[in-house]
Design a protein around this motif. Structure first.
Motif, PDB file in Angstrom:
ATOM      1  N   ARG A 203       0.810  -1.226   0.000  1.00 50.62           N
ATOM      2  CA  ARG A 203       0.000   0.000   0.000  1.00 50.62           C
ATOM      3  C   ARG A 203       0.843   1.276   0.000  1.00 50.62           C
ATOM      4  O   ARG A 203       0.406   2.310   0.516  1.00 50.62           O
ATOM      5  CB  ARG A 203      -0.915  -0.001   1.228  1.00 50.62           C
ATOM      6  CG  ARG A 203      -0.159  -0.058   2.559  1.00 50.62           C
ATOM      7  CD  ARG A 203      -1.064   0.030   3.754  1.00 50.62           C
ATOM      8  NE  ARG A 203      -0.296   0.246   4.981  1.00 50.62           N
ATOM      9  CZ  ARG A 203      -0.621   1.117   5.925  1.00 50.62           C
ATOM     10  NH1 ARG A 203      -1.718   1.855   5.799  1.00 50.62           N
ATOM     11  NH2 ARG A 203       0.129   1.255   7.001  1.00 50.62           N
ATOM     12  N   CYS A 204       2.043   1.243  -0.569  1.00 52.50           N
ATOM     13  CA  CYS A 204       2.933   2.408  -0.542  1.00 52.50           C
ATOM     14  C   CYS A 204       2.197   3.645  -1.049  1.00 52.50           C
ATOM     15  O   CYS A 204       1.572   3.631  -2.115  1.00 52.50           O
ATOM     16  CB  CYS A 204       4.163   2.148  -1.384  1.00 52.50           C
ATOM     17  SG  CYS A 204       5.121   0.715  -0.842  1.00 52.50           S
ATOM     18  N   CYS A 207       2.988   5.187  -4.644  1.00 48.35           N
ATOM     19  CA  CYS A 207       2.910   4.288  -5.799  1.00 48.35           C
ATOM     20  C   CYS A 207       1.464   4.167  -6.288  1.00 48.35           C
ATOM     21  O   CYS A 207       0.530   4.095  -5.484  1.00 48.35           O
ATOM     22  CB  CYS A 207       3.456   2.916  -5.403  1.00 48.35           C
ATOM     23  SG  CYS A 207       3.409   1.699  -6.741  1.00 48.35           S
ATOM     24  N   ARG A 276      11.257  -6.775  -1.547  1.00 45.74           N
ATOM     25  CA  ARG A 276      11.026  -5.887  -0.419  1.00 45.74           C
ATOM     26  C   ARG A 276      11.931  -6.329   0.740  1.00 45.74           C
ATOM     27  O   ARG A 276      12.248  -7.517   0.895  1.00 45.74           O
ATOM     28  CB  ARG A 276       9.560  -5.950   0.014  1.00 45.74           C
ATOM     29  CG  ARG A 276       8.611  -5.173  -0.888  1.00 45.74           C
ATOM     30  CD  ARG A 276       7.171  -5.440  -0.484  1.00 45.74           C
ATOM     31  NE  ARG A 276       6.942  -5.198   0.929  1.00 45.74           N
ATOM     32  CZ  ARG A 276       6.551  -4.031   1.457  1.00 45.74           C
ATOM     33  NH1 ARG A 276       6.352  -2.993   0.670  1.00 45.74           N
ATOM     34  NH2 ARG A 276       6.338  -3.922   2.753  1.00 45.74           N
ATOM     35  N   GLU A 304      13.437   3.886   0.259  1.00 47.74           N
ATOM     36  CA  GLU A 304      12.703   5.145   0.103  1.00 47.74           C
ATOM     37  C   GLU A 304      13.073   6.213   1.126  1.00 47.74           C
ATOM     38  O   GLU A 304      13.220   7.372   0.758  1.00 47.74           O
ATOM     39  CB  GLU A 304      11.173   4.947   0.096  1.00 47.74           C
ATOM     40  CG  GLU A 304      10.634   3.688  -0.541  1.00 47.74           C
ATOM     41  CD  GLU A 304      11.164   3.330  -1.919  1.00 47.74           C
ATOM     42  OE1 GLU A 304      11.871   4.115  -2.557  1.00 47.74           O
ATOM     43  OE2 GLU A 304      10.892   2.202  -2.355  1.00 47.74           O
ATOM     44  N   VAL A 311       9.321   6.419   6.799  1.00 46.04           N
ATOM     45  CA  VAL A 311       8.948   5.126   6.225  1.00 46.04           C
ATOM     46  C   VAL A 311       7.500   4.785   6.563  1.00 46.04           C
ATOM     47  O   VAL A 311       6.733   4.315   5.721  1.00 46.04           O
ATOM     48  CB  VAL A 311       9.904   4.020   6.730  1.00 46.04           C
ATOM     49  CG1 VAL A 311       9.368   2.637   6.367  1.00 46.04           C
ATOM     50  CG2 VAL A 311      11.298   4.211   6.140  1.00 46.04           C
ATOM     51  N   ILE A 314       4.900   7.083   4.636  1.00 48.79           N
ATOM     52  CA  ILE A 314       4.650   6.748   3.227  1.00 48.79           C
ATOM     53  C   ILE A 314       4.111   5.317   3.075  1.00 48.79           C
ATOM     54  O   ILE A 314       3.998   4.815   1.953  1.00 48.79           O
ATOM     55  CB  ILE A 314       5.911   6.938   2.372  1.00 48.79           C
ATOM     56  CG1 ILE A 314       7.027   6.001   2.824  1.00 48.79           C
ATOM     57  CG2 ILE A 314       6.356   8.400   2.394  1.00 48.79           C
ATOM     58  CD1 ILE A 314       8.286   6.073   1.967  1.00 48.79           C
ATOM     59  N   ARG A 315       3.789   4.679   4.207  1.00 47.97           N
ATOM     60  CA  ARG A 315       3.140   3.355   4.227  1.00 47.97           C
ATOM     61  C   ARG A 315       3.977   2.277   3.540  1.00 47.97           C
ATOM     62  O   ARG A 315       3.442   1.396   2.862  1.00 47.97           O
ATOM     63  CB  ARG A 315       1.760   3.427   3.557  1.00 47.97           C
ATOM     64  CG  ARG A 315       0.830   4.475   4.145  1.00 47.97           C
ATOM     65  CD  ARG A 315      -0.489   4.484   3.398  1.00 47.97           C
ATOM     66  NE  ARG A 315      -1.299   5.639   3.726  1.00 47.97           N
ATOM     67  CZ  ARG A 315      -2.426   5.970   3.110  1.00 47.97           C
ATOM     68  NH1 ARG A 315      -2.882   5.208   2.121  1.00 47.97           N
ATOM     69  NH2 ARG A 315      -3.103   7.048   3.455  1.00 47.97           N
ATOM     70  N   LYS A 316       5.278   2.361   3.725  1.00 47.81           N
ATOM     71  CA  LYS A 316       6.147   1.353   3.131  1.00 47.81           C
ATOM     72  C   LYS A 316       6.004   0.009   3.848  1.00 47.81           C
ATOM     73  O   LYS A 316       6.247  -1.053   3.253  1.00 47.81           O
ATOM     74  CB  LYS A 316       7.602   1.842   3.190  1.00 47.81           C
ATOM     75  CG  LYS A 316       8.603   0.932   2.518  1.00 47.81           C
ATOM     76  CD  LYS A 316       8.438   0.924   1.011  1.00 47.81           C
ATOM     77  CE  LYS A 316       9.472   0.013   0.361  1.00 47.81           C
ATOM     78  NZ  LYS A 316       9.326  -0.059  -1.089  1.00 47.81           N
ATOM     79  N   ASP A 317       5.645   0.052   5.124  1.00 48.77           N
ATOM     80  CA  ASP A 317       5.397  -1.165   5.915  1.00 48.77           C
ATOM     81  C   ASP A 317       6.629  -2.069   6.008  1.00 48.77           C
ATOM     82  O   ASP A 317       6.533  -3.297   5.886  1.00 48.77           O
ATOM     83  CB  ASP A 317       4.195  -1.942   5.361  1.00 48.77           C
ATOM     84  CG  ASP A 317       2.887  -1.177   5.546  1.00 48.77           C
ATOM     85  OD1 ASP A 317       2.825  -0.318   6.439  1.00 48.77           O
ATOM     86  OD2 ASP A 317       1.937  -1.440   4.778  1.00 48.77           O
ATOM     87  N   THR A 383      -1.859   8.371  -6.512  1.00 45.15           N
ATOM     88  CA  THR A 383      -1.252   7.954  -5.249  1.00 45.15           C
ATOM     89  C   THR A 383      -1.772   8.809  -4.100  1.00 45.15           C
ATOM     90  O   THR A 383      -2.080   9.993  -4.285  1.00 45.15           O
ATOM     91  CB  THR A 383       0.278   8.084  -5.311  1.00 45.15           C
ATOM     92  OG1 THR A 383       0.635   9.467  -5.366  1.00 45.15           O
ATOM     93  CG2 THR A 383       0.827   7.383  -6.544  1.00 45.15           C
TER      94      THR A 383
END
Length: 477
Positions: A203-204, A207, A276, A304, A311, A314-317, A383
């Motif tokens: 869910r980035c 993106c 990832r 990122e 991190v 931006i929902r990089k998780d 996005t």
């Protein structure tokens, strides 16, 4: 019965990745009924003339009835417009269908262009095949899931989305549609581009994938991947495979199976893919070892940002500790890696940008086979970060011509400052020269570059000015 012709066009760009999207939709057409001609603008001195030659009833054949164009947001739009307009002017009865990222994000907006008749959203194989079948039969596109078209009176009509289909529903890609040897020559190596999965479950916020694919993912089973690669190797004798999957390591069991297939079939090829950091952290060590034995040479691992706060925002998780552990795994197994970063997100502080550069330098210093490219944030449409920026006054392009001038590569981003831009551009140059493998004559420059990176001493960048004069960077847009 003579086959009707369908022409597919890939617009000009500065990279030479094989046009896998068009290859997929072209391969999925019923080849007993349709002759597929694929034209790639990157391989042509005059793309418009090349498309018109493919369209123009040469050698006594009738003109095709469909032109399909794959369209990325940014400069490829201009080329797509020129080709679509020229084709429509030559053959007004021709149906022009746009697919790809930009039509998936702006299906109705693309239909404001008179030369575009239909747009395809998300996965295109079955949607495009149905469009071609209906047009061939003289039927309406009403109810054709996954596309947007004009109703009578010219009003755009968006049909319901088409569910993401398993890739096993589709035929194998027919690389005979491509001049593969020309791509090898342009790449400077016998590297075959392959895709074995579609979509992304993550869910980035920067993106567009979650918007386009709804956080769904489908992949081919290991047996079919191995079988197809073995067949392709017999035909093209490639030396490297570049898996273009957006998230190749989504199913760790599948990846381990693919590695075992490549080992069992003894394919004399290396390979590269995306990963990832959380996936690499979870991948068992024996699976890492199997990937390496099967030819894994390089991973692309998006980081990122260099602070956990950014991190998370931006929902990089992922966790930054996972990035470091993943990097250590790469070192242990002798795998090269790229760790891309993005700076100057909306509202990002100077301290956050500095922390990202520090983290990038830390990774680069771990191995000469590690690269840490740093990009400025560019608001890609569709996005959450871009939607938030628009709410706070950022203006996105409003027309296709404006989108064609929207540059995702050159220059800096819209949420930076001159001081930040100067810092990042200098860091990028020095960091690139500081930690990679260097011949003897470059080692003094590398030592000075390391000194500058470690102390953030970027004032009076004489070496950068001289280096850029002697070895200018390639233009990416």
């Amino acid at each position: 019965m003579s086959r009707r012709r369908v022409v597919l066009y890939n617009p000009r760009a500065v990279f030479f990745t094989m046009p896998l999207g068009l290859l997929a939709v072209g391969s999925h057409l019923d080849r007993s009924r349709y002759e597929v001609v694929l034209v790639d603008g990157r391989l042509e001195t005059d793309p418009v003339a090349a498309v018109l030659a493919a369209i123009g009833g040469d050698h006594g054949r009738e003109a095709p009835f469909v032109l399909g164009v794959s369209v990325l947001t940014g400069s490829p739009i201009q080329d797509a417009l020129e080709v679509s307009r020229a084709a429509k002017a030559r053959h007004p009865e021709l149906t022009v269908v746009w697919g790809g990222w930009h039509p998936s994000l702006f299906p109705e907006g693309c239909l404001e262009e008179p030369s575009v008749d239909v747009t395809v959203q998300a996965q295109g194989e079955e949607t495009f095949a149905e469009i071609v079948r209906r047009l061939d039969a003289g039927e309406s596109l009403e109810g054709c899931a996954g596309c947007t078209h004009r109703e009578e009176g010219g009003v755009p009509r968006r049909e319901p989305p088409r569910p993401l289909a398993p890739l096993t529903d589709f035929v194998s890609h027919d690389y005979g549609l491509l001049p593969v040897e020309r791509f090898f020559a342009l790449k400077g190596k016998r590297q075959l581009d392959v895709v074995t999965s579609q979509g992304c479950r993550f869910r980035c916020a920067f993106c567009a994938d979650p918007f386009v694919f709804g956080r769904k993912w489908v992949g081919l089973p290991p047996e079919r991947v191995g079988e197809e690669l073995e067949s392709l190797h017999r035909r093209f004798a490639f030396a490297d495979v570049n898996f273009q999957d957006e998230t190749f390591f989504t199913s760790l069991e599948r990846v381990a199976g693919i590695a075992e297939e490549l080992i069992r079939r003894r394919l004399p090829s290396t390979w590269a893919a995306t990963m990832r950091a959380d996936q690499g952290d979870r991948l068992p060590d024996d699976a890492w070892a199997a990937c390496k034995r099967s030819g894994l040479r390089r991973l692309l691992i998006g980081v990122e940002a260099g602070t956990q706060e950014m991190v998370d925002r931006i929902r990089k998780d992922i966790r930054l500790e996972q990035v470091l552990r993943c990097a250590e795994r790469c070192l242990r197994h002798g795998v090269a890696a790229q760790f891309p970063f993005i700076v100057c997100f909306p509202g990002e502080s100077d301290a956050s940008v500095e922390a990202t550069l520090d983290f990038a330098r830390r990774l680069a210093a771990m191995s000469p086979t590690f690269q840490t490219p740093v990009f400025f944030f560019k608001p890609y449409p569709g996005t959450p970060l871009t939607e938030d920026a628009v709410k706070h006054g950022f203006r996105l392009p409003a027309t296709l011509d404006e989108w064609a001038r929207f540059d995702f590569y050159a220059g800096d981003g819209p949420f930076t400052t001159p001081a930040r831009t100067r810092l990042v551009e200098r860091f990028r140059w020095y960091e690139k020269h500081a930690y990679g493998a260097a011949p003897a004559w470059k080692r003094p420059v590398a030592a000075l570059a390391r000194w500058r990176c470690e102390r953030r001493a970027f004032r009076f960048p004489v070496e950068k000015a001289v280096g850029e004069l002697l070895f200018p960077e390639p233009v990416l847009s």
